[in-house]
Design a protein around this motif. Sequence first.
Motif, PDB file in Angstrom:
ATOM      1  N   ARG A 525       0.759  -1.132  -0.201  1.00 34.93           N
ATOM      2  CA  ARG A 525      -0.107  -0.143   0.047  1.00 34.93           C
ATOM      3  C   ARG A 525       0.922   1.284  -0.068  1.00 34.93           C
ATOM      4  N   ALA A 526       1.773   1.204   0.607  1.00 35.61           N
ATOM      5  CA  ALA A 526       2.856   2.213   0.759  1.00 35.61           C
ATOM      6  C   ALA A 526       3.482   2.511  -0.570  1.00 35.61           C
ATOM      7  N   CYS A 527       3.667   1.399  -1.057  1.00 28.37           N
ATOM      8  CA  CYS A 527       4.550   1.426  -2.517  1.00 28.37           C
ATOM      9  C   CYS A 527       3.583   1.976  -3.507  1.00 28.37           C
ATOM     10  N   ALA A 528       2.345   1.615  -3.553  1.00 31.23           N
ATOM     11  CA  ALA A 528       1.447   2.308  -4.528  1.00 31.23           C
ATOM     12  C   ALA A 528       0.930   3.833  -4.377  1.00 31.23           C
ATOM     13  N   ALA A 529       1.700   4.606  -3.395  1.00 29.62           N
ATOM     14  CA  ALA A 529       1.646   5.989  -3.364  1.00 29.62           C
ATOM     15  C   ALA A 529       2.124   6.547  -4.782  1.00 29.62           C
ATOM     16  N   PRO A 530       1.372   7.121  -5.461  1.00 31.05           N
ATOM     17  CA  PRO A 530       2.236   7.739  -6.660  1.00 31.05           C
ATOM     18  C   PRO A 530       3.403   8.499  -6.543  1.00 31.05           C
ATOM     19  N   ALA A 531       4.505   8.145  -6.857  1.00 30.20           N
ATOM     20  CA  ALA A 531       5.587   9.205  -6.811  1.00 30.20           C
ATOM     21  C   ALA A 531       5.467  10.368  -7.676  1.00 30.20           C
ATOM     22  N   SER A 532       4.558  10.274  -8.708  1.00 28.59           N
ATOM     23  CA  SER A 532       4.407  11.331  -9.606  1.00 28.59           C
ATOM     24  C   SER A 532       3.789  12.694  -9.108  1.00 28.59           C
ATOM     25  N   THR A 533       2.993  12.332  -8.048  1.00 28.35           N
ATOM     26  CA  THR A 533       2.444  13.404  -7.401  1.00 28.35           C
ATOM     27  C   THR A 533       3.635  14.377  -6.741  1.00 28.35           C
ATOM     28  N   GLY A 534       4.803  14.119  -6.734  1.00 28.43           N
ATOM     29  CA  GLY A 534       5.772  14.911  -6.170  1.00 28.43           C
ATOM     30  C   GLY A 534       6.254  15.982  -7.129  1.00 28.43           C
ATOM     31  N   HIS A 535       6.971  16.953  -6.813  1.00 27.86           N
ATOM     32  CA  HIS A 535       7.038  18.258  -7.480  1.00 27.86           C
ATOM     33  C   HIS A 535       8.543  18.620  -7.293  1.00 27.86           C
ATOM     34  N   ALA A 536       9.157  19.141  -8.488  1.00 28.30           N
ATOM     35  CA  ALA A 536      10.739  19.541  -8.067  1.00 28.30           C
ATOM     36  C   ALA A 536      10.754  20.870  -9.018  1.00 28.30           C
ATOM     37  N   VAL A 537      11.492  22.011  -8.516  1.00 28.82           N
ATOM     38  CA  VAL A 537      11.690  23.171  -9.351  1.00 28.82           C
ATOM     39  C   VAL A 537      13.466  23.077  -9.306  1.00 28.82           C
ATOM     40  N   LEU A 538      14.019  23.139 -10.468  1.00 28.29           N
ATOM     41  CA  LEU A 538      15.534  22.699 -10.417  1.00 28.29           C
ATOM     42  C   LEU A 538      16.249  23.727 -11.329  1.00 28.29           C
ATOM     43  N   SER A 539      17.468  23.915 -11.234  1.00 27.85           N
ATOM     44  CA  SER A 539      18.299  24.577 -12.130  1.00 27.85           C
ATOM     45  C   SER A 539      17.816  26.109 -12.487  1.00 27.85           C
ATOM     46  N   HIS A 540      17.703  26.710 -11.209  1.00 32.60           N
ATOM     47  CA  HIS A 540      17.093  28.354 -11.407  1.00 32.60           C
ATOM     48  C   HIS A 540      15.908  28.330 -12.094  1.00 32.60           C
ATOM     49  N   GLY A 541      15.038  27.286 -11.889  1.00 32.53           N
ATOM     50  CA  GLY A 541      13.721  27.247 -12.474  1.00 32.53           C
ATOM     51  C   GLY A 541      13.408  27.119 -13.515  1.00 32.53           C
ATOM     52  N   LEU A 542      14.655  26.657 -14.464  1.00 31.18           N
ATOM     53  CA  LEU A 542      14.537  26.216 -15.969  1.00 31.18           C
ATOM     54  C   LEU A 542      13.779  24.857 -15.843  1.00 31.18           C
ATOM     55  N   GLU A 543      13.873  24.053 -15.238  1.00 31.15           N
ATOM     56  CA  GLU A 543      13.325  22.715 -14.904  1.00 31.15           C
ATOM     57  C   GLU A 543      12.465  22.791 -13.953  1.00 31.15           C
ATOM     58  N   GLU A 544      10.938  23.177 -14.124  1.00 28.97           N
ATOM     59  CA  GLU A 544      10.109  23.352 -13.116  1.00 28.97           C
ATOM     60  C   GLU A 544       8.984  21.914 -12.858  1.00 28.97           C
ATOM     61  N   ALA A 545       9.405  20.905 -13.233  1.00 29.83           N
ATOM     62  CA  ALA A 545       8.718  19.825 -12.891  1.00 29.83           C
ATOM     63  C   ALA A 545       9.416  18.391 -13.101  1.00 29.83           C
ATOM     64  N   ALA A 546       8.996  17.601 -12.788  1.00 31.80           N
ATOM     65  CA  ALA A 546       9.724  16.076 -12.767  1.00 31.80           C
ATOM     66  C   ALA A 546       8.794  15.073 -12.763  1.00 31.80           C
ATOM     67  N   GLY A 547       8.971  13.909 -13.341  1.00 30.80           N
ATOM     68  CA  GLY A 547       8.142  12.872 -13.132  1.00 30.80           C
ATOM     69  C   GLY A 547       8.416  11.972 -12.240  1.00 30.80           C
TER      70      GLY A 547
END
Length: 623
Positions: A525-547
């Motif tokens: 059940r813990a492993c089924a929690a979608p990782a894709s609900t996470g969020h990341a803003v990286l490299s001075h905001g150029l990369e503002e999403a992550a899968g």
Amino acid sequence: MDTTEPGPARVPPAPEDIRVVLNGTTLTVGGLIALADGEAVPAVAPEARERAARSWHTAQRLAAAGRLYGRGTGVGAHRAVTVDADDESAHGLRLLRSHAGGAGALLPARQVRAMLAIRANQLLAGGSGIHPSFVDALTEALRLGVHPAVNEYGAVGTGDLTALAQTGLTLIGERPWLDGRPESRRSGGPVGGPVGGPADAPDGLLDGRPTAGLYDWLDSRPADRRGPGPVGRTPDGAVGEADTGTGTDTGTGNEPVGGGDGAPVARPDNGTGTSSARPLALAPDAPPTGLPAPDAPPTGLPAPDTSSARLPAPVTLRPGDALALLSSNALALAQAALGRHALDVLLRATHAVAALSLAGVSGAAEAYAAPVHALRPYPGAARAAGEVRRLLGLPDRPAGPGRRIQDPYGFRAFPQVHGCALDAGDRLREVVEVEINCASENPVVMPDGTAAYHHGGFFAAPLGLAVEAAGLALLQTAQLSAARLAALGDPRLTGLPAFLAAGPASSSGTMILEYTANSALAELRACAAPASTGHAVLSHGLEEAAGFAGQAARQLLRATDAYATVLACELVVAVRALRLHPVRPPVAAFTVADAALPDGLDDRPLTADVTAAAELLPRLARL
């Protein structure tokens, strides 16, 4: 009882006798697993290597005509920073060193080997612009059974940058190789081993640290099986056929290509047992443009002694090679492929276990009737119902409701729920096989040589979502497994003693396995929690999403481990229930399980029963 005479013992072919063709277009999950497990060696199709060489020439020409990302520029937020032409080689080395910042435990050899195979095959698709000597080195590492040290953390689903940077530094000779083969393969012993055995663990590691007692650094083969002297060099220091840097060579011309479907194919035996690939070029003795070598080996990795190790020769790093190598989700794909393989075995085994449970409660076969599933033509549901009918010898149109008009959902809704897991597994395989056979590098060099496009194909949304769908579907089918286990201990359903116990009425029988199964189910059940609900803003905001596809893939691997325990618990209880029946079912699944699982109905520790049942699952999957 089977009274047939046993046939002659079959000796499995040695890994070097089986080849998986890498041509950039037809690698399958099955072929990839054979390479990851060391049960086959890679064979590079000459036309694919030539395609990679053309891509390198094209990239060189396009870069000379105008800036390409990562060649004439920095990366990420530094995309607009110009790199001088005479600094491009040093820029590539700095890029590898700066991006090799992974952390956490070292990954198992099996996962890293799968990553190497995927990256080699992707490069052969001809869109990266990398020099083909990198393909040679990646495949040679697979043949020799060595792999780079790769840490778990560092990717967010937009390219496995840290893992591939660590790989790149290993390929050019700055980091040590690890020997990930099981001991039996290092010493020339028999090939193989149980699922989940040594090939699944980080060989030679304890808590992520090298341990001398577990393996000798770099190569633990007997001296008579190692190369004669320093890495790739002849006694006078030569390297064999020199690399001219043209990238137009295609090997000796006698590399077997096989049927082109990516599956293991027979290897023509030339009597040598060695690769026919040409020697790899060594890296220059000093880093380009006077860059200093690192002062010390990577943290936690002792400096290797390569004086007698048989290893891939270091590769020369040319302008543009660094980013071309990094631009891939090869590690996440490797973990997803391994997770999908484990999922496939367990889902097939579930048909047999669920069938035994249905027989154990004398359940109604109506829910599995072919006409029912023809009305809602989902492939997975029809397959699940058909497999249970086949395993129990039931007709397509079972007659009558049996003892009850309606069984609990664990039996009545099994085809619908388990069918979703089968369909999700098929979808995951499709996505993985698309990704491992295509050029997704940024920028990507077009096959016709006319252009290189900057794009976002490295964003691993299709992979991450397919992995998560498989994990969610697996949780649903695991919950039904736990429900069937509980039903088997209920005398109101079975007419058997509560918890299938023998002896005094207070005996607990299989009661505790409900707790064990639900403990493992909580992990699922813990492993089924979608990782894709996470969020990341990286490299001075150029990369503002992550899968976060890599995180999703690792969760699937953990989920399959947990589900094996849930399913094993159900199997133990189903077999015990059928042993208590007045007439035992004459079906192969019960015959196999009854012979393999411990006897006895007395109250006793059941850990050994669950362990034996888990080991039996791959065999049940093949019925």
